[in-house]
Design an enzyme around this catalytic site. Structure first.
Site, PDB file in Angstrom:
ATOM      1  N   THR A 184       0.874  -1.181   0.000  1.00 45.80           N
ATOM      2  CA  THR A 184       0.000   0.000   0.000  1.00 45.80           C
ATOM      3  C   THR A 184       0.906   1.225   0.000  1.00 45.80           C
ATOM      4  O   THR A 184       2.070   1.125   0.424  1.00 45.80           O
ATOM      5  CB  THR A 184      -0.884   0.043   1.257  1.00 45.80           C
ATOM      6  OG1 THR A 184      -0.023   0.131   2.387  1.00 45.80           O
ATOM      7  CG2 THR A 184      -1.745  -1.197   1.382  1.00 45.80           C
ATOM      8  N   GLU A 328      -5.576  -3.995  -1.168  1.00 45.27           N
ATOM      9  CA  GLU A 328      -5.991  -5.195  -0.441  1.00 45.27           C
ATOM     10  C   GLU A 328      -7.075  -5.991  -1.165  1.00 45.27           C
ATOM     11  O   GLU A 328      -7.371  -7.119  -0.794  1.00 45.27           O
ATOM     12  CB  GLU A 328      -6.554  -4.801   0.948  1.00 45.27           C
ATOM     13  CG  GLU A 328      -5.535  -4.269   1.932  1.00 45.27           C
ATOM     14  CD  GLU A 328      -5.263  -2.779   1.792  1.00 45.27           C
ATOM     15  OE1 GLU A 328      -5.524  -2.216   0.703  1.00 45.27           O
ATOM     16  OE2 GLU A 328      -4.779  -2.169   2.754  1.00 45.27           O
ATOM     17  N   LYS A 439     -15.021  15.851  11.442  1.00 42.97           N
ATOM     18  CA  LYS A 439     -15.823  15.534  12.624  1.00 42.97           C
ATOM     19  C   LYS A 439     -16.206  16.838  13.308  1.00 42.97           C
ATOM     20  O   LYS A 439     -15.394  17.441  13.996  1.00 42.97           O
ATOM     21  CB  LYS A 439     -15.034  14.643  13.590  1.00 42.97           C
ATOM     22  CG  LYS A 439     -14.883  13.196  13.111  1.00 42.97           C
ATOM     23  CD  LYS A 439     -13.484  12.896  12.667  1.00 42.97           C
ATOM     24  CE  LYS A 439     -13.396  11.585  11.907  1.00 42.97           C
ATOM     25  NZ  LYS A 439     -12.186  11.489  11.090  1.00 42.97           N
ATOM     26  N   TRP A 444     -20.654  13.929  11.356  1.00 41.71           N
ATOM     27  CA  TRP A 444     -19.677  13.813  10.271  1.00 41.71           C
ATOM     28  C   TRP A 444     -20.072  14.677   9.086  1.00 41.71           C
ATOM     29  O   TRP A 444     -21.236  14.702   8.689  1.00 41.71           O
ATOM     30  CB  TRP A 444     -19.620  12.384   9.747  1.00 41.71           C
ATOM     31  CG  TRP A 444     -19.032  11.390  10.681  1.00 41.71           C
ATOM     32  CD1 TRP A 444     -18.280  11.636  11.796  1.00 41.71           C
ATOM     33  CD2 TRP A 444     -19.153   9.979  10.561  1.00 41.71           C
ATOM     34  NE1 TRP A 444     -17.914  10.448  12.372  1.00 41.71           N
ATOM     35  CE2 TRP A 444     -18.438   9.419  11.640  1.00 41.71           C
ATOM     36  CE3 TRP A 444     -19.765   9.130   9.647  1.00 41.71           C
ATOM     37  CZ2 TRP A 444     -18.334   8.045  11.832  1.00 41.71           C
ATOM     38  CZ3 TRP A 444     -19.664   7.766   9.842  1.00 41.71           C
ATOM     39  CH2 TRP A 444     -18.960   7.236  10.921  1.00 41.71           C
TER      40      TRP A 444
END
Ligand code: ADP
Length: 546
Positions: A184, A328, A439, A444
């Site tokens: 990654t 992934e 936040k 959110w």
């Protein structure tokens, strides 16, 4: 029960053999720094087999890691096949990683040999001293005149190929052996290695890339992956064309938008793939070109702004096809292919649907869970939670790392770190990455949604929204905006533009104008760099929901 099918392993060598046998007169095309070259498939497969012979000459052991530090070229593609088809493991190195990350991943994967494009040799050689396991560096000709270091460990691939016999790739073998490893890009902490098996690549190629309900790569296609071969398994575009029998057109070091646009036109490319930044840069290059052969522009890696997709629709009559995935997930986890459930929608609603991340192909199970729990949420397009996936091409662990519940749940799902909702047709709509959500006062705010609206303003070229620390609300949104050349817009204009489009308390507290949004090593907006740059930014005193 007796009388079952043959237990025939899903490995890559038979796919390579079939491609060689069926399509010897097709072509692989690639650019060097100065020219375009082409091989027939017969020539390219012979070279790939000889590259397998080179690995034997260099006595690279079974399962050893073979690194590549290279552009998208025919030799890089040959390594995609020769390495796993001779029992070794391909490790594609991201040429844009920071030096310390690069040496970290080479040492962590214990690369035995690294194949390097000649134009990249200077950058690579500076770090070579810190790579503890690499015995040989093999230099691939990409037309650059770079001098070779005088060192017995450095070889020219063409010299080795001249000595190496073409090798037969095995037929059977264990489908669950490692074929390649990709790290990654390490936006937080050290990069982590994801190991793909023959079986995972096989199933990913068939279902996500070649099936008609997926990306649908086919025998008639000429495909140009702009996505680098070192990013997330080349999104499957190094393997799937051989499954499909498609021709490959590879941009090599010529990654400038005008060069790619010219290649799309001149080579009559039918399918292409890249991150949003690539397609934003390319939009002005589409004018006046004959791109009638093109049937798909695939985009993923970060959310595709609706305005960008519509821009393509206006210019070339084809919206961008949106897909979602991660290193992934091999990486295709969902594809926004056309489905009959949305037939008959008006233009505006259809454009909204196209901006979604899409439906998981057969082989990927998806769920949305309440953050911090394993409670699955309904597919009503409203309930929002963490996206989790599982399936035969989804990582079960990271290479050399103990599985942790931070990345994998106790019941065997990958935690993606992405937050979103799913509608009743299984179509995912991501609102953000967990770490990029703003936040504010316990609620959110989706940075992606704000960015999408800002990027639909005619004066805005790029917009990135980050949360900036706020004494009362914890964080508040700050929009960093790049204007189009010669365009003008004020902060007040942009905030008023957003007003009818989002909840009042979502409106950014401030807008700053910048020359360029910083990008990660694979061309995504680097929120980490933006947050560092604006960490001390003083927000004006405005009341959310003003
Ligand atoms: P990195 O995490 O280093 O960027 P990846 O390329 O594996 O490396 O990134 C995967 C992440 O990219 C996903 O978890 C998601 O946040 C983001 N992503 C990929 N495709 C999309 C998409 N179509 N829409 C929104 N986000 C996306």
């Amino acid at each position: 029960m007796q009388g079952l099918m043959q237990d025939y392993p899903l490995t890559l060598p038979p796919v390579f053999d079939r491609f060689e046998r069926l399509y010897p007169d097709k072509h692989v095309v690639w650019s060097t720094v100065s020219e375009r070259r082409r091989s027939t498939v017969a020539e390219w497969t012979d070279r790939a087999r000889r590259i397998g012979g080179v690995l034997d000459l260099l006595a690279v052991p079974a399962e050893a890691r073979v690194g590549t530090f290279a552009w998208n070229t025919a030799d890089h593609l040959a390594l995609y096949w020769a390495v796993p088809c001779t029992g070794r493991v391909l490790h594609t190195l991201n040429i844009r990683l920071f030096p310390e990350q690069l040496t970290y991943i080479v040492n962590h994967a214990e690369d035995d040999v690294v194949f390097v494009d000649r134009s990249l040799l200077g950058a690579f050689w500076q770090l070579f001293g810190d790579m503890s396991t690499v015995r040989h560096v093999v230099v691939m000709d990409d037309g650059a005149p770079t001098e070779l270091p005088d060192d017995p460990r450095v070889h020219l691939l063409d010299d080795l190929v001249a000595e190496a016999p073409p090798v037969r790739f095995g037929v059977a073998g264990d489908e669950n052996t490692a074929a390649s490893i990709c790290y990654t890009s390490g936006t937080t902490g050290n990069p982590k290695g994801v190991v793909y098996s023959h079986r995972s690549i096989y199933l990913h190629s068939l279902s996500a890339l070649s099936a008609a309900g997926g990306i649908g790569m086919a025998e008639r296609d000429r495909v140009l992956p702009v996505v680098p071969m070192f990013h997330a398994n080349a999104w499957g575009w190094g393997h799937a064309p051989l499954f499909a029998g498609a021709e490959l057109v590879l941009p090599g070091p010529q990654m400038q938008p005008e060069r790619i646009a010219a290649m799309l036109e001149e080579e009559r490319v039918t399918m292409t793939a890249g991150v949003p930044t690539i397609w934003t840069g390319m939009l002005p290059e589409l004018d006046g070109r004959d791109l009638t052969a093109l049937r798909m522009v695939l985009c993923g890696g970060s959310a595709v702004p609706r305005a960008l997709s519509e821009g393509y629709r206006a210019k070339i009559g084809m919206p961008i096809l949106h897909a979602w995935g991660m290193t992934e997930t091999s990486p295709i986890g969902s594809i926004n292919a056309s489905v009959s459930a949305y037939d008959g929608l008006g233009e505006d609603e259809a454009a909204d649907v196209r901006a979604r991340q899409g439906i998981p192909p057969v082989g990927v199970d998806a769920r949305i869970v309440e953050p911090g729990t394993l409670t699955e949420l309904p597919w009503d397009d409203k309930a929002t939670g963490e996206l989790q996936v599982r399936g035969p091409w989804i990582a079960a662990a990271y290479f050399g790392v103990e599985p942790s519940t931070e990345s994998f749940t106790e019941d065997g799902w990958l935690r993606t770190g992405d937050v979103g909702a799913i509608d009743r047709f299984g179509n995912i709509r991501l609102s953000d990455r967990t770490k990029d959500l703003v936040k504010s006062g316990g609620e959110w705010i989706s940075s992606v949604e704000l960015e999408n609206h800002l990027m639909s303003h005619p004066a805005v070229a790029e917009a990135a929204v980050i949360g900036v620390p706020h004494p009362r609300w914890q964080e508040r949104p700050l929009a960093a905006v790049v204007l189009k050349p010669d365009a003008t817009a004020t902060k007040e204009e942009l905030v008023s533009y957003l007003e009818p489009r989002v909840a009042k308390w979502w409106l950014p507290d401030d807008v700053v104008f910048i020359d360029e949004v910083p990008k990660t090593s694979v061309g995504k907006f680097s929120k980490k760099d933006l947050r560092a740059r604006f960490a001390d930014h003083q927000l004006p005193d405005v009341t959310p929901g003003r």
